[in-house]
Design a protein around this motif. Structure first.
Motif, PDB file in Angstrom:
ATOM      1  N   TYR A  83       0.813  -1.218   0.000  1.00 53.52           N
ATOM      2  CA  TYR A  83       0.000   0.000   0.000  1.00 53.52           C
ATOM      3  C   TYR A  83       0.845   1.266   0.000  1.00 53.52           C
ATOM      4  N   ILE A  84       0.260   2.282  -0.627  1.00 52.15           N
ATOM      5  CA  ILE A  84       0.723   3.663  -0.528  1.00 52.15           C
ATOM      6  C   ILE A  84      -0.068   4.291   0.610  1.00 52.15           C
ATOM      7  N   LEU A  85       0.587   5.069   1.446  1.00 52.66           N
ATOM      8  CA  LEU A  85      -0.058   5.631   2.633  1.00 52.66           C
ATOM      9  C   LEU A  85      -0.253   7.134   2.501  1.00 52.66           C
ATOM     10  N   PHE A  86      -1.467   7.588   2.783  1.00 46.92           N
ATOM     11  CA  PHE A  86      -1.719   9.003   3.056  1.00 46.92           C
ATOM     12  C   PHE A  86      -2.073   9.101   4.526  1.00 46.92           C
ATOM     13  N   LEU A  87      -1.480  10.061   5.244  1.00 48.74           N
ATOM     14  CA  LEU A  87      -1.815  10.269   6.647  1.00 48.74           C
ATOM     15  C   LEU A  87      -1.998  11.755   6.898  1.00 48.74           C
ATOM     16  N   GLY A  88      -3.162  12.108   7.425  1.00 48.06           N
ATOM     17  CA  GLY A  88      -3.455  13.510   7.715  1.00 48.06           C
ATOM     18  C   GLY A  88      -4.951  13.736   7.775  1.00 48.06           C
ATOM     19  N   GLY A  89      -5.345  14.978   7.964  1.00 50.24           N
ATOM     20  CA  GLY A  89      -6.761  15.312   7.990  1.00 50.24           C
ATOM     21  C   GLY A  89      -7.374  15.209   6.606  1.00 50.24           C
ATOM     22  N   ILE A  90      -8.592  14.677   6.539  1.00 50.91           N
ATOM     23  CA  ILE A  90      -9.294  14.584   5.259  1.00 50.91           C
ATOM     24  C   ILE A  90      -9.977  15.928   5.023  1.00 50.91           C
ATOM     25  N   LEU A 150       4.916   7.207   1.460  1.00 50.36           N
ATOM     26  CA  LEU A 150       3.925   8.172   1.930  1.00 50.36           C
ATOM     27  C   LEU A 150       3.598   9.101   0.774  1.00 50.36           C
ATOM     28  N   ALA A 151       2.310   9.342   0.538  1.00 54.93           N
ATOM     29  CA  ALA A 151       1.871  10.294  -0.483  1.00 54.93           C
ATOM     30  C   ALA A 151       1.196  11.468   0.208  1.00 54.93           C
ATOM     31  N   LEU A 152       1.787  12.649   0.091  1.00 54.81           N
ATOM     32  CA  LEU A 152       1.235  13.851   0.722  1.00 54.81           C
ATOM     33  C   LEU A 152       1.320  15.018  -0.277  1.00 54.81           C
ATOM     34  N   PRO A 153       0.483  14.974  -1.334  1.00 54.42           N
ATOM     35  CA  PRO A 153       0.550  16.022  -2.369  1.00 54.42           C
ATOM     36  C   PRO A 153      -0.326  17.230  -2.033  1.00 54.42           C
ATOM     37  N   SER A 154      -0.172  17.753  -0.829  1.00 54.20           N
ATOM     38  CA  SER A 154      -1.039  18.823  -0.323  1.00 54.20           C
ATOM     39  C   SER A 154      -0.924  20.086  -1.166  1.00 54.20           C
ATOM     40  N   TRP A 155      -2.006  20.860  -1.160  1.00 51.72           N
ATOM     41  CA  TRP A 155      -1.944  22.185  -1.772  1.00 51.72           C
ATOM     42  C   TRP A 155      -1.031  23.096  -0.955  1.00 51.72           C
ATOM     43  N   TYR A 156      -1.069  22.910   0.359  1.00 57.31           N
ATOM     44  CA  TYR A 156      -0.281  23.786   1.236  1.00 57.31           C
ATOM     45  C   TYR A 156      -0.009  23.047   2.539  1.00 57.31           C
ATOM     46  N   GLU A 190       7.978  12.251   9.948  1.00 56.16           N
ATOM     47  CA  GLU A 190       7.671  11.005  10.653  1.00 56.16           C
ATOM     48  C   GLU A 190       7.930   9.806   9.751  1.00 56.16           C
ATOM     49  N   ALA A 191       7.458   9.883   8.499  1.00 58.87           N
ATOM     50  CA  ALA A 191       7.679   8.786   7.556  1.00 58.87           C
ATOM     51  C   ALA A 191       9.169   8.569   7.320  1.00 58.87           C
ATOM     52  N   MET A 192       9.901   9.656   7.121  1.00 54.91           N
ATOM     53  CA  MET A 192      11.347   9.532   6.902  1.00 54.91           C
ATOM     54  C   MET A 192      12.026   8.832   8.066  1.00 54.91           C
ATOM     55  N   ALA A 193      11.643   9.200   9.287  1.00 48.72           N
ATOM     56  CA  ALA A 193      12.259   8.595  10.468  1.00 48.72           C
ATOM     57  C   ALA A 193      11.981   7.102  10.551  1.00 48.72           C
ATOM     58  N   CYS A 194      10.899   6.657   9.900  1.00 46.20           N
ATOM     59  CA  CYS A 194      10.526   5.238   9.913  1.00 46.20           C
ATOM     60  C   CYS A 194      11.031   4.486   8.686  1.00 46.20           C
ATOM     61  N   GLY A 195      11.820   5.138   7.843  1.00 43.35           N
ATOM     62  CA  GLY A 195      12.343   4.469   6.656  1.00 43.35           C
ATOM     63  C   GLY A 195      11.334   4.335   5.539  1.00 43.35           C
ATOM     64  N   CYS A 196      10.372   5.248   5.476  1.00 42.38           N
ATOM     65  CA  CYS A 196       9.334   5.225   4.439  1.00 42.38           C
ATOM     66  C   CYS A 196       9.620   6.319   3.418  1.00 42.38           C
ATOM     67  N   PRO A 197       9.775   5.986   2.132  1.00 39.60           N
ATOM     68  CA  PRO A 197       9.995   7.019   1.112  1.00 39.60           C
ATOM     69  C   PRO A 197       8.811   7.987   1.054  1.00 39.60           C
ATOM     70  N   VAL A 198       9.078   9.221   0.665  1.00 38.83           N
ATOM     71  CA  VAL A 198       8.051  10.264   0.684  1.00 38.83           C
ATOM     72  C   VAL A 198       7.868  10.864  -0.703  1.00 38.83           C
ATOM     73  N   VAL A 199       6.599  11.002  -1.093  1.00 38.32           N
ATOM     74  CA  VAL A 199       6.208  11.760  -2.283  1.00 38.32           C
ATOM     75  C   VAL A 199       5.346  12.908  -1.788  1.00 38.32           C
TER      76      VAL A 199
END
Length: 408
Positions: free
Chosen positions: A195-202, A273-279, A288-297
């Protein structure tokens, strides 16, 4: 005879609400109370239930019950400060009493409330456009989390010398998880595919719609799902609507809020981790993802994410689903790139530490509380909110905004 310890009030009306502001508040306030360094902290709550958050720590706990949130910020809290001889009022959530007779310290991550005004409910738009710049000009001192945040605060009228850059931290338990822990969290959440993970407020700020459109392209060629983790906020139904429209019901899983004890394993087991936020005002999931060894987009553009990622993430155009799809595919298809991102992230993520964040915040509090200066301030009356250029709104409009704001 030794002088009395300075009294500092911390405004905690928001402390039980979800979000990055609350994470910052809880971590920093806990540090301050365990390292008081001669400060007498008064924790100011708007509801009795909020006392539970810090009730195990030494402080003066005060419930100032007032259901009207705007009035609590602008009247109730500063009245307590003045009557009890507080040397400073500190609020981690971009609001300070404009007419307070004591110095104020405010945390403003950036100008998302203005740059992305159209995605907020109408009462937030009015509140943000009228008052956030006034808060920037009025506060004795400001904390922001990035250099781009500093620029944003200056754009909103803050004096450059009043701004302090204090990044977020990363909890120390957020480190690469064991295979057993990763297997356990996948079993717990029913995650069978990679899975690709998004984490944050919807919320509209997080650009879930374009993430889903980008993922729909990826799902055609990759055996991978998209996991959405986090709390639902305003307009969440509209944000999740493309799942049905794109026929992704079997490829997207919303798991809701994930408790702290599962986060390291959830990040560690993800393809990225996928976090393509507008802002982003900071983007806690990035580090947090980086600290856990998870690549970030994450997204490019003029906001905090590129600065926080610092070359350790793939940047995509948040307005273009094709760009988002390409960034995700890069991480999924290029093992060398994936390993480079993991290695860079494992260096970058742990650079952010809550003790450092707390210590720097404590230094700023002591500096302002022990050397109060005249506040440049914004003149304020119940009937008028003065904004840049001398424009004003009448009491009736202000009351209308307050009624909407108090519904949150």
């Amino acid at each position: 005879m030794a002088s009395a310890a300075p009294r500092v009030g911390i405004m905690l009306r928001h402390v039980t609400a979800p979000g990055g502001v609350t994470v910052f508040t809880k971590r920093v306030v806990r540090y301050l109370l365990t390292h008081p360094h001669g400060i007498d902290y008064h924790l100011l709550y708007s509801e009795e239930a909020q006392r539970e958050v810090f009730e195990d720590l030494p402080a003066t706990h005060v419930v100032l019950a007032d259901g009207a949130r705007l009035r609590w910020d602008q009247v109730t809290a500063p009245r307590y400060a003045e009557r009890n001889g507080l040397a400073l009022l500190f609020n981690c959530k971009f609001s300070v009493p404009l007419a307070a007779k004591v110095p104020t310290l405010i945390v403003i991550p950036g100008r998302e409330q203005l740059a992305m005004a159209h995605v907020f409910p109408w009462y937030n738009r009015w509140y943000n456009q009228l008052l956030v710049p006034a808060f920037c000009r009025s506060a004795t001192a400001l904390i922001t989390h990035t250099e781009i945040g500093r620029e944003d605060c200056i754009m909103m009228g803050a004096r450059p010398e009043s701004i302090h850059v204090v990044p977020h931290g990363v909890d120390r338990y957020l480190r690469p998880a064991s295979e057993e822990a990763k297997t356990a969290v996948k079993r717990k959440l029913g995650l069978e595919r990679p899975y690709i993970l998004f984490l944050g407020g919807i919320t509209p700020l997080k650009n879930i719609g374009n993430l889903l459109r980008g993922f729909a392209r990826v799902a055609k060629t990759h055996d991978v799902n998209l996991v959405l983790a986090g709390f639902k906020r305003w307009s969440f139904e509209g944000e999740l609507a493309p799942i049905q429209e794109l026929g992704l019901q079997d490829r997207v899983k919303y798991v809701g809020y994930v408790p702290d004890e599962d986060l390291a394993a959830l990040y560690s087991a993800a393809e990225c981790l996928a976090l393509p936020s507008w802002y982003e005002g900071f983007g806690i999931p990035i580090v947090e993802a980086m600290a856990c060894g998870c690549p970030v987009v994450t997204s490019s553009g003029r906001h905090a994410a590129p600065e926080v990622a610092a070359g350790a993430a793939v940047l995509v155009n948040p307005a273009d689903p094709e760009s988002i799809a390409a960034g995700l595919s890069q991480v999924l298809d290029d093992p060398k790139l994936r390993m480079e991102l993991i290695a860079k992230g494992l260096v970058r993520g742990p650079q952010f530490d809550w003790d450092t964040t707390g210590r720097r915040t404590a230094e700023i509090i002591r500096s302002v509380a022990n050397a109060p200066a005249a506040r440049p301030g914004v003149l304020e009356t119940p009937a008028r909110v003065l904004v840049r250029g001398g424009a004003s709104v009448g009491a009736a409009v202000t009351e209308k905004i307050a009624r909407g704001f108090n519904k949150q």
